[in-house]
Design an enzyme around this catalytic site. Structure first.
Site, short mmCIF file in Angstrom:
data_model
loop_
_atom_site.label_atom_id
_atom_site.label_comp_id
_atom_site.label_asym_id
_atom_site.label_seq_id
_atom_site.Cartn_x
_atom_site.Cartn_y
_atom_site.Cartn_z
CG ASP A 44 23.33 29.18 -2.71
OD1 ASP A 44 22.15 28.76 -2.25
OD2 ASP A 44 24.25 29.15 -1.76
CB SER A 45 20.64 32.32 -0.14
OG SER A 45 21.38 31.05 0.46
CE1 TYR B 110 17.15 33.92 -0.70
CE2 TYR B 110 17.20 32.17 -2.16
CZ TYR B 110 17.14 33.40 -1.89
OH TYR B 110 17.24 34.31 -3.15
CB CYS C 89 19.44 27.01 -3.63
SG CYS C 89 18.90 27.15 -2.22
CG ASN C 90 20.57 20.97 -1.38
OD1 ASN C 90 20.59 19.66 -1.76
ND2 ASN C 90 21.71 21.64 -1.62
CB CYS D 264 22.67 23.29 2.75
SG CYS D 264 23.06 25.02 2.82
CB THR D 265 25.47 24.70 -2.21
OG1 THR D 265 24.49 25.65 -1.93
CG2 THR D 265 24.81 23.51 -3.22
CG HIS D 266 25.90 28.27 2.73
ND1 HIS D 266 24.86 28.56 1.48
CD2 HIS D 266 26.01 29.54 2.75
CE1 HIS D 266 24.84 29.81 1.28
NE2 HIS D 266 25.44 30.40 2.19
N1 DGL Z 1 22.98 26.91 0.00
C1 DGL Z 1 21.43 26.84 0.41
C2 DGL Z 1 20.95 25.37 -0.05
O1 DGL Z 1 21.72 24.63 -0.75
C3 DGL Z 1 20.62 27.57 1.44
C4 DGL Z 1 21.32 28.30 2.49
C5 DGL Z 1 20.36 29.40 2.97
O2 DGL Z 1 20.24 30.45 2.62
O3 DGL Z 1 20.01 29.01 4.33
O4 DGL Z 1 20.13 24.92 0.85
#
Ligand code: DGL
Length: 215
Positions: free
Chosen positions: A7-8, A39, A70-71, A176-178
């Site tokens: 992931d990012s 990302y 990461c979506n 978004c996994t974050h």
């Molecule tokens: N965690 C990532 C996702 O699931 C992206 C977060 C980011 O870097 O903006 O989309």
């Protein structure tokens, strides 16, 4: 088996922890690109240039499968990545289908990055699974940076979640996994007005299916 997780940033850690819990005999190798986060506002070409070498490094380290946690990456470039890499990739994309099946009010909210929301794949998911369902897309554009830096602005989150609940959303998708890290906060704000869903169980189920085909 070595399982790569990418992931990012800290979204990958959340998914990696869930995988480690579910598959304690396998080794999880986590790769994050926090240097280039977020990302969620990058173009598919920018993402491809950043992600490909990092996934290749996971393959070089012996990972036999990679979870793209990461979506943003999945909804934009997973097809291209699959064409280039020699190991299976398990992706993560917004849970539009389960949300559309679950909603009683006919209104769902999808919390995702701008790049995910702007992707063709996301549009396809909505057309395929959410016809007749109203899909609210609150502005979460600064959430991943906020979470990565551990500077969570509760007021901002409360305002966005309150707004979709007041509009009648009864399912909130964490796309978004974050945002998995603030699931409890969102749950508390939504209360009994909406259920909050995220894909970790589905990822693990898919990962197990993929591993069964490798071994
Ligand atoms: N965690 C990532 C996702 O699931 C992206 C977060 C980011 O870097 O903006 O989309």
């Amino acid at each position: 088996m070595k399982i790569g997780v990418f992931d990012s940033g800290v979204g990958g850690l959340s998914v990696a922890k869930a995988i480690e819990l579910a598959l304690p005999n396998d080794q999880v190798v986590l790769r994050e690109d926090s240097e280039n986060l977020p990302y969620g506002n990058k173009t598919p070409q920018q993402l491809y240039d950043l992600v490909l070498p990092l996934l290749k490094s996971l393959v070089d380290e012996g990972c036999q499968v990679i979870v793209v946690a990461c979506n943003t990456v999945t909804t934009t470039i997973i097809g291209q990545l699959r064409q280039t890499l020699t190991v299976p990739l398990v992706g993560i994309e917004p849970m539009i289908k389960p949300a559309a099946l679950q909603t009683k009010s006919g209104i769902i909210a999808v919390c995702a990055t701008p790049t995910t929301l702007g992707s063709q794949r996301y549009k396809w998911l909505k057309n395929e699974y959410a016809t007749g369902v109203q899909v609210l897309e609150p502005d979460c554009s600064d959430w991943s940076t906020m979470i990565e830096n551990n500077q969570i602005n509760h007021g901002k989150i409360a305002e966005r979640i309150e707004s979709v609940c007041q509009k009648g959303a009864d399912v909130i998708v964490l796309a978004c996994t974050h945002y998995h890290w603030i699931q409890d906060t969102i749950d508390t704000i939504a209360g009994d007005r909406a259920v909050v869903i995220q894909p970790e169980d589905a990822i693990i189920a898919q990962l197990k299916r993929v591993i069964a085909q490798i071994v």
